[in-house]
Design an enzyme around this catalytic site. Sequence first.
Site, PDB file in Angstrom:
ATOM      1  N   THR A 132      31.828  13.690  41.740  1.00 28.55           N
ATOM      2  CA  THR A 132      31.317  12.532  42.761  1.00 28.55           C
ATOM      3  C   THR A 132      32.086  11.456  43.003  1.00 28.55           C
ATOM      4  O   THR A 132      32.943  11.252  42.076  1.00 28.55           O
ATOM      5  CB  THR A 132      29.906  12.371  42.121  1.00 28.55           C
ATOM      6  OG1 THR A 132      29.428  11.092  43.088  1.00 28.55           O
ATOM      7  CG2 THR A 132      30.098  11.729  40.932  1.00 28.55           C
ATOM      8  N   ASP A 133      31.969  10.769  44.190  1.00 27.53           N
ATOM      9  CA  ASP A 133      32.883   9.453  44.293  1.00 27.53           C
ATOM     10  C   ASP A 133      32.245   8.447  43.539  1.00 27.53           C
ATOM     11  O   ASP A 133      32.789   7.228  43.324  1.00 27.53           O
ATOM     12  CB  ASP A 133      32.781   9.053  45.716  1.00 27.53           C
ATOM     13  CG  ASP A 133      31.425   8.880  46.353  1.00 27.53           C
ATOM     14  OD1 ASP A 133      30.258   9.043  45.603  1.00 27.53           O
ATOM     15  OD2 ASP A 133      31.194   8.455  47.431  1.00 27.53           O
ATOM     16  N   GLU A 134      30.924   8.581  42.838  1.00 28.96           N
ATOM     17  CA  GLU A 134      30.438   7.521  42.248  1.00 28.96           C
ATOM     18  C   GLU A 134      31.252   7.157  40.874  1.00 28.96           C
ATOM     19  O   GLU A 134      30.898   6.141  40.249  1.00 28.96           O
ATOM     20  CB  GLU A 134      29.068   7.874  41.631  1.00 28.96           C
ATOM     21  CG  GLU A 134      28.075   8.195  43.080  1.00 28.96           C
ATOM     22  CD  GLU A 134      26.696   7.941  42.791  1.00 28.96           C
ATOM     23  OE1 GLU A 134      26.297   7.123  41.860  1.00 28.96           O
ATOM     24  OE2 GLU A 134      25.973   8.211  43.801  1.00 28.96           O
ATOM     25  N   TYR A 158      24.348   8.068  35.326  1.00 26.17           N
ATOM     26  CA  TYR A 158      24.614   9.272  36.163  1.00 26.17           C
ATOM     27  C   TYR A 158      26.108   9.237  36.218  1.00 26.17           C
ATOM     28  O   TYR A 158      26.827  10.207  35.866  1.00 26.17           O
ATOM     29  CB  TYR A 158      23.581   9.460  37.531  1.00 26.17           C
ATOM     30  CG  TYR A 158      24.610  10.444  38.434  1.00 26.17           C
ATOM     31  CD1 TYR A 158      24.688  11.882  38.292  1.00 26.17           C
ATOM     32  CD2 TYR A 158      25.401   9.824  39.552  1.00 26.17           C
ATOM     33  CE1 TYR A 158      25.270  12.590  39.082  1.00 26.17           C
ATOM     34  CE2 TYR A 158      25.851  10.829  40.388  1.00 26.17           C
ATOM     35  CZ  TYR A 158      25.840  12.205  40.105  1.00 26.17           C
ATOM     36  OH  TYR A 158      26.500  13.335  41.040  1.00 26.17           O
ATOM     37  N   LYS A 162      29.014  11.922  34.628  1.00 22.58           N
ATOM     38  CA  LYS A 162      30.064  12.654  35.626  1.00 22.58           C
ATOM     39  C   LYS A 162      31.492  12.125  35.371  1.00 22.58           C
ATOM     40  O   LYS A 162      32.430  13.242  35.413  1.00 22.58           O
ATOM     41  CB  LYS A 162      29.626  12.482  37.094  1.00 22.58           C
ATOM     42  CG  LYS A 162      28.410  13.102  37.759  1.00 22.58           C
ATOM     43  CD  LYS A 162      28.397  14.665  37.335  1.00 22.58           C
ATOM     44  CE  LYS A 162      29.265  15.235  38.439  1.00 22.58           C
ATOM     45  NZ  LYS A 162      29.039  16.696  38.559  1.00 22.58           N
TER      46      LYS A 162
HETATM   47  P1  NAD Z   1      20.997  19.157  42.781  1.00 26.98           P
HETATM   48  O1  NAD Z   1      20.384  18.388  41.627  1.00 26.98           O
HETATM   49  O2  NAD Z   1      20.264  19.474  43.823  1.00 26.98           O
HETATM   50  O3  NAD Z   1      21.397  20.736  41.830  1.00 26.98           O
HETATM   51  C1  NAD Z   1      21.499  20.686  40.592  1.00 26.98           C
HETATM   52  C2  NAD Z   1      21.450  22.159  40.265  1.00 26.98           C
HETATM   53  O4  NAD Z   1      22.005  22.373  38.807  1.00 26.98           O
HETATM   54  C3  NAD Z   1      20.035  22.639  40.392  1.00 26.98           C
HETATM   55  O5  NAD Z   1      19.999  24.123  40.640  1.00 26.98           O
HETATM   56  C4  NAD Z   1      19.735  22.627  38.884  1.00 26.98           C
HETATM   57  O6  NAD Z   1      18.751  23.538  38.218  1.00 26.98           O
HETATM   58  C5  NAD Z   1      20.951  23.139  38.125  1.00 26.98           C
HETATM   59  N1  NAD Z   1      21.093  22.919  36.732  1.00 26.98           N
HETATM   60  C6  NAD Z   1      20.833  21.433  36.169  1.00 26.98           C
HETATM   61  N2  NAD Z   1      21.034  21.454  34.622  1.00 26.98           N
HETATM   62  C7  NAD Z   1      21.736  22.787  34.431  1.00 26.98           C
HETATM   63  C8  NAD Z   1      22.269  23.333  33.267  1.00 26.98           C
HETATM   64  N3  NAD Z   1      21.936  22.540  32.090  1.00 26.98           N
HETATM   65  N4  NAD Z   1      22.498  24.546  33.200  1.00 26.98           N
HETATM   66  C9  NAD Z   1      22.741  25.211  34.716  1.00 26.98           C
HETATM   67  N5  NAD Z   1      21.932  24.577  35.533  1.00 26.98           N
HETATM   68  C10 NAD Z   1      21.757  23.511  35.888  1.00 26.98           C
HETATM   69  O7  NAD Z   1      22.519  18.657  42.813  1.00 26.98           O
HETATM   70  P2  NAD Z   1      23.556  18.653  43.966  1.00 26.98           P
HETATM   71  O8  NAD Z   1      23.102  17.486  44.822  1.00 26.98           O
HETATM   72  O9  NAD Z   1      23.552  19.906  44.580  1.00 26.98           O
HETATM   73  O10 NAD Z   1      24.784  18.319  43.309  1.00 26.98           O
HETATM   74  C11 NAD Z   1      25.516  19.459  42.823  1.00 26.98           C
HETATM   75  C12 NAD Z   1      26.983  19.147  42.296  1.00 26.98           C
HETATM   76  O11 NAD Z   1      27.644  18.213  43.166  1.00 26.98           O
HETATM   77  C13 NAD Z   1      26.896  18.095  41.088  1.00 26.98           C
HETATM   78  O12 NAD Z   1      27.500  18.128  39.996  1.00 26.98           O
HETATM   79  C14 NAD Z   1      26.772  16.495  41.690  1.00 26.98           C
HETATM   80  O13 NAD Z   1      27.130  15.483  40.805  1.00 26.98           O
HETATM   81  C15 NAD Z   1      27.855  16.948  42.796  1.00 26.98           C
HETATM   82  N6  NAD Z   1      27.823  15.839  43.944  1.00 26.98           N
HETATM   83  C16 NAD Z   1      26.727  15.867  44.429  1.00 26.98           C
HETATM   84  C17 NAD Z   1      26.722  15.010  45.724  1.00 26.98           C
HETATM   85  C18 NAD Z   1      25.462  14.741  46.650  1.00 26.98           C
HETATM   86  O14 NAD Z   1      25.555  13.967  47.456  1.00 26.98           O
HETATM   87  N7  NAD Z   1      24.288  15.495  46.345  1.00 26.98           N
HETATM   88  C19 NAD Z   1      27.877  14.417  46.378  1.00 26.98           C
HETATM   89  C20 NAD Z   1      29.078  14.702  45.452  1.00 26.98           C
HETATM   90  C21 NAD Z   1      29.055  15.476  44.256  1.00 26.98           C
HETATM   91  O1  DAU Z   2      28.029   9.508  46.430  1.00 24.94           O
HETATM   92  C1  DAU Z   2      27.721  10.896  45.851  1.00 24.94           C
HETATM   93  C2  DAU Z   2      26.353  10.752  45.332  1.00 24.94           C
HETATM   94  O2  DAU Z   2      25.639  10.493  46.342  1.00 24.94           O
HETATM   95  C3  DAU Z   2      26.223  11.896  44.500  1.00 24.94           C
HETATM   96  O3  DAU Z   2      27.006  11.994  43.558  1.00 24.94           O
HETATM   97  C4  DAU Z   2      24.575  11.779  43.979  1.00 24.94           C
HETATM   98  O4  DAU Z   2      24.325  12.956  43.220  1.00 24.94           O
HETATM   99  C5  DAU Z   2      23.774  11.826  45.185  1.00 24.94           C
HETATM  100  O5  DAU Z   2      22.385  11.618  44.613  1.00 24.94           O
HETATM  101  C6  DAU Z   2      23.921  10.638  45.904  1.00 24.94           C
HETATM  102  O6  DAU Z   2      23.648   9.504  45.006  1.00 24.94           O
HETATM  103  P1  DAU Z   2      23.098   7.974  46.052  1.00 24.94           P
HETATM  104  O7  DAU Z   2      22.558   7.186  44.818  1.00 24.94           O
HETATM  105  O8  DAU Z   2      24.310   7.434  46.818  1.00 24.94           O
HETATM  106  O9  DAU Z   2      21.854   8.706  46.657  1.00 24.94           O
HETATM  107  P2  DAU Z   2      20.271   8.567  47.063  1.00 24.94           P
HETATM  108  O10 DAU Z   2      19.985   9.506  48.233  1.00 24.94           O
HETATM  109  O11 DAU Z   2      19.544   8.564  45.626  1.00 24.94           O
HETATM  110  O12 DAU Z   2      20.562   7.242  47.752  1.00 24.94           O
HETATM  111  C7  DAU Z   2      21.309   6.781  48.718  1.00 24.94           C
HETATM  112  C8  DAU Z   2      21.260   5.197  48.942  1.00 24.94           C
HETATM  113  O13 DAU Z   2      19.902   4.993  49.488  1.00 24.94           O
HETATM  114  C9  DAU Z   2      21.311   4.554  47.628  1.00 24.94           C
HETATM  115  O14 DAU Z   2      22.100   3.259  48.244  1.00 24.94           O
HETATM  116  C10 DAU Z   2      20.036   4.270  47.317  1.00 24.94           C
HETATM  117  C11 DAU Z   2      19.408   4.139  48.632  1.00 24.94           C
HETATM  118  N1  DAU Z   2      17.919   4.648  48.564  1.00 24.94           N
HETATM  119  C12 DAU Z   2      17.563   5.707  48.093  1.00 24.94           C
HETATM  120  C13 DAU Z   2      16.240   6.239  47.761  1.00 24.94           C
HETATM  121  C14 DAU Z   2      15.931   7.527  47.064  1.00 24.94           C
HETATM  122  C15 DAU Z   2      16.827   3.627  49.119  1.00 24.94           C
HETATM  123  O15 DAU Z   2      17.214   2.578  49.686  1.00 24.94           O
HETATM  124  N2  DAU Z   2      15.700   4.135  49.177  1.00 24.94           N
HETATM  125  C16 DAU Z   2      15.239   5.418  48.310  1.00 24.94           C
HETATM  126  O16 DAU Z   2      14.002   5.853  48.291  1.00 24.94           O
END
Ligand code: NAD
Ligand code: DAU
Length: 354
Positions: A132-134, A158, A162
Amino acid sequence: MILVTGGAGFIGGNFVLDWLNQSNEAIINLDKLTYAGNLDTLISLKDDPRHRFIRGDIGDRELIGRLLVEFKPRAVVNFAAESHVDRSIHGPSEFIQTNIVGTFNLLEAVRDYWNGLPAREREAFRFLHVSTDEVYGTLEPTDHPFSETTAYRPNSPYSASKAASDHLVRAWHHTYGLPVLTTNCSNNYGPYHFPEKLIPLVILNALAEKPLPIYGDGQQIRDWLFVKDHCSALRRILEAGTTGETYNVGGWNEKANLDVVRAICALLDELKPRADGRPYAEQITFVTDRPGHDRRYAIDARKLERELGWKPADTFETGLRKTVMWYLANARWVQNVTSGAYLDWVQIQYGEQS
Ligand code: NAD
Ligand code: DAU
């Protein structure tokens, strides 16, 4: 075949579906099925012999070792993680366990398998770590977007977990020669997104006539990428990326949260107007800010474009429209998700405000 971990989650599930749409190469899908894992997402693959689902933990080295020996994948794509920042603030333990210890165990199982491969297969093998970019921390308004050389400065449990996993992956390449690729992607959105995250939460709360919670002043900026574009970037990096390299993935779509929520409200006003004819934006509610809330993320994705020719296909406008339409058309998936453990989480996070 390839081994995907976390393939029942949001991005992993989209990746599995897209992969099998574009190729006949089989997938072993290992997922622990935490609250975020949802087999409903993969229902269209129920009778597809190219997809084999196994419930398991990336931290279970013995299980992973057995699967690798049995199925002999040419690559591992690691999506498995705890992914929600707010949850990591309430309880970081699972984040340390899965994202750090789990990745360590997965790397060790893969290293063992990779060491035993014949030379040509060793050479061709890839371990793609999805991150992730975080990990880069937060930007000031005038800062340049994060590049691959930006220093790691994670701010939440988190992102720290990562970042630690990225470091392990890097070290397993540097020390043991494991052929790894790491990607750092910006915020994804699209179909099958669990409604604890901003975009699906707002769509579903709007339709359920609930408040649309904006943390703090709503001026925090995220850089949004349609999930299918993330999947195409991962396929391209797996195909042509240089081992040991990291690639930033993003769509050049920086938006303030309040603008994202207003855009969703406008789409819903058009596609599914409220029964009383009032705008959905009336449901917007400002709530307590997230502790340590990062102010701005932005990704410089030029390396990926320059070296591997990847570009996103969707703009934020086209991707958001597709997303809202998907949620309107997939009531069954939504119903199953919102009736589960999600409800307990809403109570913890939003209390009376929900
Ligand atoms: P998600 O939470 O929707 O899915 C995570 C999946 O991993 C789930 O199916 C869960 O059951 C599985 N899991 C959790 N712990 C596990 C374990 N110990 N062993 C096997 N499986 C396990 O997450 P996502 O949003 O699909 O993100 C997927 C990946 O991409 C993550 O590594 C996250 O850090 C990264 N990522 C997410 C975003 C985003 O915006 N969602 C952006 C950049 C990177
Ligand atoms: O940048 C990549 C990341 O983006 C991933 O690594 C994470 O797994 C993914 O969850 C996401 O993180 P964020 O914290 O940016 O996503 P989230 O959807 O939780 O929140 C997006 C923005 O909105 C953040 O600034 C917090 C804000 N927010 C979120 C929720 C859930 C609100 O204002 N209200 C809310 O109820």
